[in-house]
Design a protein around this motif. Structure first.
Motif, PDB file in Angstrom:
ATOM      1  N   ASP A   1       0.874  -1.093  -0.014  1.00 54.23           N
ATOM      2  CA  ASP A   1      -0.024   0.094   0.031  1.00 54.23           C
ATOM      3  C   ASP A   1       0.828   1.139   0.054  1.00 54.23           C
ATOM      4  O   ASP A   1       1.597   1.551   1.076  1.00 54.23           O
ATOM      5  CB  ASP A   1      -0.833  -0.003   1.109  1.00 54.23           C
ATOM      6  CG  ASP A   1      -1.691   1.135   1.393  1.00 54.23           C
ATOM      7  OD1 ASP A   1      -1.538   2.185   0.541  1.00 54.23           O
ATOM      8  OD2 ASP A   1      -2.774   1.113   2.309  1.00 54.23           O
ATOM      9  N   ALA A   2       0.736   1.872  -1.267  1.00 47.12           N
ATOM     10  CA  ALA A   2       1.708   3.164  -1.262  1.00 47.12           C
ATOM     11  C   ALA A   2       1.578   4.182   0.047  1.00 47.12           C
ATOM     12  O   ALA A   2       2.466   4.821   0.346  1.00 47.12           O
ATOM     13  CB  ALA A   2       1.579   4.067  -2.561  1.00 47.12           C
ATOM     14  N   ARG A   3       0.389   4.142   0.422  1.00 48.23           N
ATOM     15  CA  ARG A   3       0.086   5.272   1.693  1.00 48.23           C
ATOM     16  C   ARG A   3       0.894   4.606   2.853  1.00 48.23           C
ATOM     17  O   ARG A   3       1.411   5.759   3.416  1.00 48.23           O
ATOM     18  CB  ARG A   3      -1.442   5.241   2.025  1.00 48.23           C
ATOM     19  CG  ARG A   3      -2.156   5.685   0.929  1.00 48.23           C
ATOM     20  CD  ARG A   3      -3.614   6.040   1.487  1.00 48.23           C
ATOM     21  NE  ARG A   3      -4.440   4.749   1.577  1.00 48.23           N
ATOM     22  CZ  ARG A   3      -5.673   4.753   2.193  1.00 48.23           C
ATOM     23  NH1 ARG A   3      -6.491   6.116   2.277  1.00 48.23           N
ATOM     24  NH2 ARG A   3      -6.465   3.739   2.171  1.00 48.23           N
ATOM     25  N   LYS A   4       1.089   3.694   2.920  1.00 51.01           N
ATOM     26  CA  LYS A   4       2.033   3.246   4.170  1.00 51.01           C
ATOM     27  C   LYS A   4       3.306   3.250   3.807  1.00 51.01           C
ATOM     28  O   LYS A   4       4.316   3.703   4.559  1.00 51.01           O
ATOM     29  CB  LYS A   4       1.731   1.706   4.519  1.00 51.01           C
ATOM     30  CG  LYS A   4       0.398   1.491   5.363  1.00 51.01           C
ATOM     31  CD  LYS A   4       0.006  -0.065   5.492  1.00 51.01           C
ATOM     32  CE  LYS A   4      -1.587  -0.186   5.879  1.00 51.01           C
ATOM     33  NZ  LYS A   4      -1.689  -1.540   6.172  1.00 51.01           N
ATOM     34  N   LEU A   5       3.727   2.775   2.528  1.00 52.65           N
ATOM     35  CA  LEU A   5       5.039   2.450   2.128  1.00 52.65           C
ATOM     36  C   LEU A   5       5.784   3.976   2.003  1.00 52.65           C
ATOM     37  O   LEU A   5       7.071   4.110   2.335  1.00 52.65           O
ATOM     38  CB  LEU A   5       5.327   2.073   0.939  1.00 52.65           C
ATOM     39  CG  LEU A   5       4.664   0.574   0.648  1.00 52.65           C
ATOM     40  CD1 LEU A   5       4.860   0.077  -0.706  1.00 52.65           C
ATOM     41  CD2 LEU A   5       5.601  -0.196   1.585  1.00 52.65           C
ATOM     42  N   LEU A   6       5.124   5.129   1.506  1.00 52.98           N
ATOM     43  CA  LEU A   6       5.579   6.353   1.171  1.00 52.98           C
ATOM     44  C   LEU A   6       6.091   7.080   2.541  1.00 52.98           C
ATOM     45  O   LEU A   6       6.982   7.881   2.475  1.00 52.98           O
ATOM     46  CB  LEU A   6       5.015   7.169   0.267  1.00 52.98           C
ATOM     47  CG  LEU A   6       4.962   6.914  -1.177  1.00 52.98           C
ATOM     48  CD1 LEU A   6       3.745   7.508  -1.868  1.00 52.98           C
ATOM     49  CD2 LEU A   6       6.075   7.271  -1.676  1.00 52.98           C
ATOM     50  N   LYS A   7       5.010   6.819   3.732  1.00 54.34           N
ATOM     51  CA  LYS A   7       5.566   7.336   4.929  1.00 54.34           C
ATOM     52  C   LYS A   7       7.138   6.721   5.399  1.00 54.34           C
ATOM     53  O   LYS A   7       7.427   7.583   6.393  1.00 54.34           O
ATOM     54  CB  LYS A   7       4.293   7.001   5.918  1.00 54.34           C
ATOM     55  CG  LYS A   7       3.299   7.861   5.768  1.00 54.34           C
ATOM     56  CD  LYS A   7       2.445   7.983   6.670  1.00 54.34           C
ATOM     57  CE  LYS A   7       1.389   6.459   6.843  1.00 54.34           C
ATOM     58  NZ  LYS A   7       0.406   6.403   7.846  1.00 54.34           N
ATOM     59  N   LYS A   8       7.391   5.490   5.071  1.00 59.94           N
ATOM     60  CA  LYS A   8       8.746   4.863   5.654  1.00 59.94           C
ATOM     61  C   LYS A   8       9.611   5.292   4.937  1.00 59.94           C
ATOM     62  O   LYS A   8      10.866   4.997   5.273  1.00 59.94           O
ATOM     63  CB  LYS A   8       8.154   3.630   5.620  1.00 59.94           C
ATOM     64  CG  LYS A   8       7.327   2.871   6.572  1.00 59.94           C
ATOM     65  CD  LYS A   8       7.373   1.602   6.494  1.00 59.94           C
ATOM     66  CE  LYS A   8       5.898   1.251   7.351  1.00 59.94           C
ATOM     67  NZ  LYS A   8       5.532  -0.305   7.202  1.00 59.94           N
ATOM     68  N   ILE A   9       9.681   6.071   3.601  1.00 65.40           N
ATOM     69  CA  ILE A   9      10.759   6.141   2.869  1.00 65.40           C
ATOM     70  C   ILE A   9      11.674   7.362   3.330  1.00 65.40           C
ATOM     71  O   ILE A   9      11.006   8.277   3.602  1.00 65.40           O
ATOM     72  CB  ILE A   9      10.269   6.254   1.389  1.00 65.40           C
ATOM     73  CG1 ILE A   9       9.766   5.101   0.765  1.00 65.40           C
ATOM     74  CG2 ILE A   9      11.409   6.801   0.431  1.00 65.40           C
ATOM     75  CD1 ILE A   9       9.040   5.420  -0.737  1.00 65.40           C
ATOM     76  N   THR A  10      12.737   7.313   3.072  1.00 66.17           N
ATOM     77  CA  THR A  10      13.493   8.605   3.583  1.00 66.17           C
ATOM     78  C   THR A  10      14.364   8.893   2.173  1.00 66.17           C
ATOM     79  O   THR A  10      14.665   8.293   1.220  1.00 66.17           O
ATOM     80  CB  THR A  10      14.730   8.309   4.667  1.00 66.17           C
ATOM     81  OG1 THR A  10      15.341   7.205   4.383  1.00 66.17           O
ATOM     82  CG2 THR A  10      13.903   8.152   5.800  1.00 66.17           C
ATOM     83  N   GLY A  11      15.056  10.074   2.194  1.00 67.38           N
ATOM     84  CA  GLY A  11      15.736  10.564   1.113  1.00 67.38           C
ATOM     85  C   GLY A  11      15.151  11.887   0.373  1.00 67.38           C
ATOM     86  O   GLY A  11      14.150  12.171   0.662  1.00 67.38           O
ATOM     87  N   ARG A  12      15.961  12.512  -0.738  1.00 69.99           N
ATOM     88  CA  ARG A  12      15.269  13.463  -1.572  1.00 69.99           C
ATOM     89  C   ARG A  12      15.516  13.139  -2.862  1.00 69.99           C
ATOM     90  O   ARG A  12      16.650  12.800  -3.317  1.00 69.99           O
ATOM     91  CB  ARG A  12      16.234  14.693  -1.024  1.00 69.99           C
ATOM     92  CG  ARG A  12      15.854  15.265   0.282  1.00 69.99           C
ATOM     93  CD  ARG A  12      14.550  15.928   0.223  1.00 69.99           C
ATOM     94  NE  ARG A  12      13.995  16.644   1.465  1.00 69.99           N
ATOM     95  CZ  ARG A  12      13.653  16.055   2.633  1.00 69.99           C
ATOM     96  NH1 ARG A  12      13.171  14.875   2.519  1.00 69.99           N
ATOM     97  NH2 ARG A  12      13.141  16.951   3.623  1.00 69.99           N
TER      98      ARG A  12
END
Length: 278
Positions: free
Chosen positions: A139-150
């Motif tokens: 689920d992208a809603r969950k995954l994107l909250k965990k990603i770091t970086g720019r």
């Protein structure tokens, strides 16, 4: 049974059975859409000439065209370029579909590298001469909250707001914005007023990309980067149309899509009622 479709430029796509939508515009063509609605609007050609590496966030890996065309375009502009690509994707079956495609000759080598990777639980990794690709499934809603970086560029390519509503909320756009460099560009095929209003509400500056395969302009967004401007007509629509209402999720981004859509429709109805009574 999945349905393979030949698009206007001769490249192939599939009909997704869950959303009952094709992965690409059949009128523009799968390759053409990737090039003109994602890769060039995100300025991958310029970025590759000016840098040794580019960091791309790909929301909705789909059949991989956006990534393959990005690699092709970058290498044409800088043979030594290296792309670091992070994709999020809901459906692991996309790789089975890719293997069934009759791929265009100019992308076959890149796809061979993309398909040479390996699965580890909910992750797929592949490395080519000019790129490293990681696809995370879920689920992208969950995954994107965990990603770091720019990231230097964002390909924002879920299914349409009509069927994939939860992916087009102000909350999602704010989450993605926090992962972008200030000069980075987000590109999406959507011409929806709700999407454009949502991007503005999330703090983006938005612009328009010339139509391909339809009359509507697609959309780009940035924090402080250079993008084509909005037309006066579109500025007026965003200011005055009763349909210029963004989609909202809750703070945890867990609302069911049908609730997000129902809330949106209530706001539109309020606007229409106010318009009639004015």
């Amino acid at each position: 049974m999945d349905s393979r479709i030949k698009t206007a430029d001769g490249t192939e796509t599939f009909l997704n059975p869950e959303y009952n939508e094709a992965y690409h515009s059949t009128k523009a063509g799968a390759y053409t859409e990737s090039l003109h609605k994602f890769v060039l609007p995100c300025q991958i050609d310029r970025l590759s000439r000016e840098n040794d590496s580019i960091y791309i966030l790909d929301v909705g890996f789909g059949l991989g065209y956006n990534i393959a065309v990005a690699v092709e375009t970058a290498v044409k502009n800088n043979p030594d370029i290296f792309l670091k690509i992070l994709s999020v994707e809901k459906d692991k079956k996309v790789f089975d579909r890719i293997k069934q495609l009759n791929l265009p000759e100019n992308l076959k080598g890149i796809y061979t590298e993309i398909l040479s990777g390996k699965f580890e639980e909910n992750r797929y990794t592949a490395k080519g001469k000019n790129f490293h690709l990681t696809v995370i499934f879920g689920d992208a809603r969950k995954l994107l909250k965990k990603i770091t970086g720019r990231f230097d560029a964002v390909f924002y390519d879920p299914f349409s707001p009509k069927v994939n509503t939860e992916m087009w909320t102000v909350n999602m756009f704010k989450t993605v914005k926090n992962l972008m460099k200030e000069e980075a560009v987000l590109a999406t095929y959507s011409a929806s007023l709700a999407v454009r209003k949502g991007l503005i509400e999330a703090g983006f500056k938005i612009g328009l990309v010339e139509p391909v395969g339809r009359k509507s302009y697609s959309t780009v967004a940035t924090i402080k980067g250079e993008i084509p401007p909005l037309t006066e007509k579109e500025k007026n629509r965003l200011k005055n149309s009763p349909y210029a209402v963004p989609y909202w999720d809750n703070e945890d981004m867990t609302l069911p899509p049908e609730i997000i859509k129902a809330n949106f429709e209530k706001e539109v109805e309020k606007n229409l009622t106010a318009l009639k009574s004015s």
